[in-house]
Design a protein around this motif. Structure first.
Motif, short mmCIF file in Angstrom:
data_model
loop_
_atom_site.label_atom_id
_atom_site.label_comp_id
_atom_site.label_asym_id
_atom_site.label_seq_id
_atom_site.Cartn_x
_atom_site.Cartn_y
_atom_site.Cartn_z
N GLU A 136 0.83 -1.21 0.00
CA GLU A 136 0.00 0.00 0.00
C GLU A 136 0.87 1.26 0.00
O GLU A 136 0.60 2.21 -0.73
CB GLU A 136 -0.92 -0.02 1.22
N MET A 137 1.93 1.24 0.78
CA MET A 137 2.81 2.42 0.89
C MET A 137 3.50 2.76 -0.42
O MET A 137 3.70 3.93 -0.74
CB MET A 137 3.87 2.18 1.97
N TYR A 138 3.86 1.72 -1.18
CA TYR A 138 4.68 1.94 -2.37
C TYR A 138 3.96 1.68 -3.69
O TYR A 138 4.58 1.65 -4.75
CB TYR A 138 5.95 1.08 -2.29
N ARG A 139 2.63 1.51 -3.63
CA ARG A 139 1.89 1.21 -4.86
C ARG A 139 1.95 2.37 -5.86
O ARG A 139 1.78 2.18 -7.06
CB ARG A 139 0.45 0.83 -4.55
N PHE A 140 2.19 3.61 -5.36
CA PHE A 140 2.27 4.77 -6.26
C PHE A 140 3.41 4.62 -7.26
O PHE A 140 3.37 5.18 -8.36
CB PHE A 140 2.42 6.07 -5.46
N LEU A 141 4.43 3.84 -6.90
CA LEU A 141 5.57 3.64 -7.81
C LEU A 141 5.18 2.82 -9.03
O LEU A 141 5.76 2.97 -10.10
CB LEU A 141 6.70 2.89 -7.08
N PHE A 142 4.21 1.93 -8.86
CA PHE A 142 3.86 0.99 -9.92
C PHE A 142 2.43 1.18 -10.44
O PHE A 142 1.88 0.29 -11.08
CB PHE A 142 4.05 -0.45 -9.41
N SER A 143 1.85 2.34 -10.14
CA SER A 143 0.50 2.69 -10.62
C SER A 143 -0.54 1.63 -10.27
O SER A 143 -1.38 1.27 -11.10
CB SER A 143 0.51 2.92 -12.14
N ILE A 144 -0.47 1.09 -9.07
CA ILE A 144 -1.44 0.08 -8.63
C ILE A 144 -2.55 0.76 -7.85
O ILE A 144 -2.29 1.43 -6.85
CB ILE A 144 -0.76 -1.00 -7.76
N LYS A 145 -3.78 0.61 -8.33
CA LYS A 145 -4.93 1.22 -7.66
C LYS A 145 -5.32 0.39 -6.42
O LYS A 145 -4.96 -0.78 -6.31
CB LYS A 145 -6.12 1.30 -8.63
N LYS A 146 -6.06 1.02 -5.53
CA LYS A 146 -6.46 0.35 -4.28
C LYS A 146 -7.22 -0.94 -4.55
O LYS A 146 -6.98 -1.97 -3.92
CB LYS A 146 -7.33 1.29 -3.44
N GLN A 147 -8.17 -0.88 -5.49
CA GLN A 147 -8.98 -2.05 -5.83
C GLN A 147 -8.10 -3.17 -6.37
O GLN A 147 -8.28 -4.35 -6.04
CB GLN A 147 -10.07 -1.67 -6.85
#
Length: 225
Positions: A136-147
Motif C-alpha cells: 500500500e505504501m509503495y503502490r504509487f511507484l507501480f500505478s497500482i490502484k487500491k482495488q
C-alpha cells in the motif's frame, strides 16, 4: 498521509532524467545512458563519498519529479535497506529505472522483468514475504490502484496467510504483463479499425468528388456544344 495516488508521480520536463532512454522490453538503460547517469550521480554526491544521504536524495527527487515529501522519505527508507543513512549508485540506478518505467507506462513490465529486486525492496522486514501495508505504501511507484491491490491479495495469496511470498508475487507480475499485453493488442486493433474506416471513408469521398467532377465536366462539354 499514505493515501497516495499513482497519478501524483511524474517526471518534470527538461530534467536530466527526461533525456534518458529506457529499453521497453528489459526496462534497463543502455550502457551509454548508465555512464551518463553515473556522471550525474557523482555531481550530486557533494560529499564525495560515492553515496547520497537523505538530504541530497530529497533535493534530487524534488528537482526531477513532483513527488511529495512523504513519498520521497519513504523511498529513501526503502532503498536504504541497511539503515546506514545513505544509498549507493546501485540503489540510485534501480530508482531511476523505476521512475522512467512509471513515466513510460511500463510499470507492469518492470515488475515482471525485475521481480526479484522489486520483491526484495518491498520486503521491508526481510521476512521473504510482502504484507498488504507495505505494498500500500509503495503502490504509487507501480500505478497500482487500491482495488487492484485488494484483488492482488485475494487472487494471488495462495497460502492464505495475507502475505505474498516470492512465487505468489512472481505469478502476479506474469498476470499483469499478460493483461497489459492484451490491453495494448486491443488498443492497436481499435486503432487499425479506425484507420481502415477512415481509409474507406476517404475512398468514398474521393469517388464521390470524382463522380461530381466528371458529371460537371460532361455538363460543361454539352453546354459548349
Amino acid at each position: 498521509s499514505l493515501q497516495l495516488r499513482a497519478a501524483e508521480m511524474k517526471l518534470k520536463p527538461g530534467s536530466f532524467l527526461w533525456y534518458l532512454y529506457l529499453d521497453k522490453v528489459y526496462c534497463l538503460l543502455s550502457l551509454r545512458n548508465v555512464k551518463a547517469l553515473m556522471e550525474y550521480f557523482h555531481l550530486l554526491d557533494a560529499h564525495r563519498r560515492n553515496t547520497l544521504n537523505d538530504v541530497l536524495f530529497f533535493h534530487f527527487l524534488h528537482h526531477v519529479t513532483n513527488m511529495k515529501t512523504t513519498q520521497i522519505k519513504m523511498l529513501f527508507d526503502m532503498l536504504d535497506w541497511t539503515a546506514v543513512g545513505e544509498i549507493g549508485f546501485d540503489q540510485f540506478y534501480v530508482l531511476v529505472c523505476i521512475v522512467l518505467s512509471h513515466q513510460n507506462h511500463l510499470e507492469d513490465q518492470f515488475m515482471y522483468r525485475h521481480s526479484r529486486p522489486v520483491f526484495d525492496l518491498l520486503d521491508l522486514d526481510g521476512e521473504l514475504k510482502i504484507g498488504a501495508s507495505n505494498f500500500e505504501m509503495y503502490r504509487f511507484l507501480f500505478s497500482i490502484k487500491k482495488q487492484e491491490l485488494r484483488e492482488l491479495f485475494h487472487d494471488f495469496d495462495i497460502t492464505g496467510d495475507r502475505l505474498l511470498n516470492y512465487k505468489e508475487f512472481k505469478l502476479y507480475t506474469i498476470f499483469c504483463t499478460d493483461k497489459s499485453a492484451d490491453r495494448k493488442k486491443r488498443r492497436k486493433e481499435r486503432e487499425e479499425d479506425k484507420g481502415r474506416e477512415k481509409s474507406s471513408k476517404d475512398k468514398e469521398r474521393y469517388h464521390h468528388l470524382k463522380k461530381m467532377y466528371s458529371t460537371g465536366m460532361d455538363q460543361r462539354s454539352r453546354s459548349l456544344l
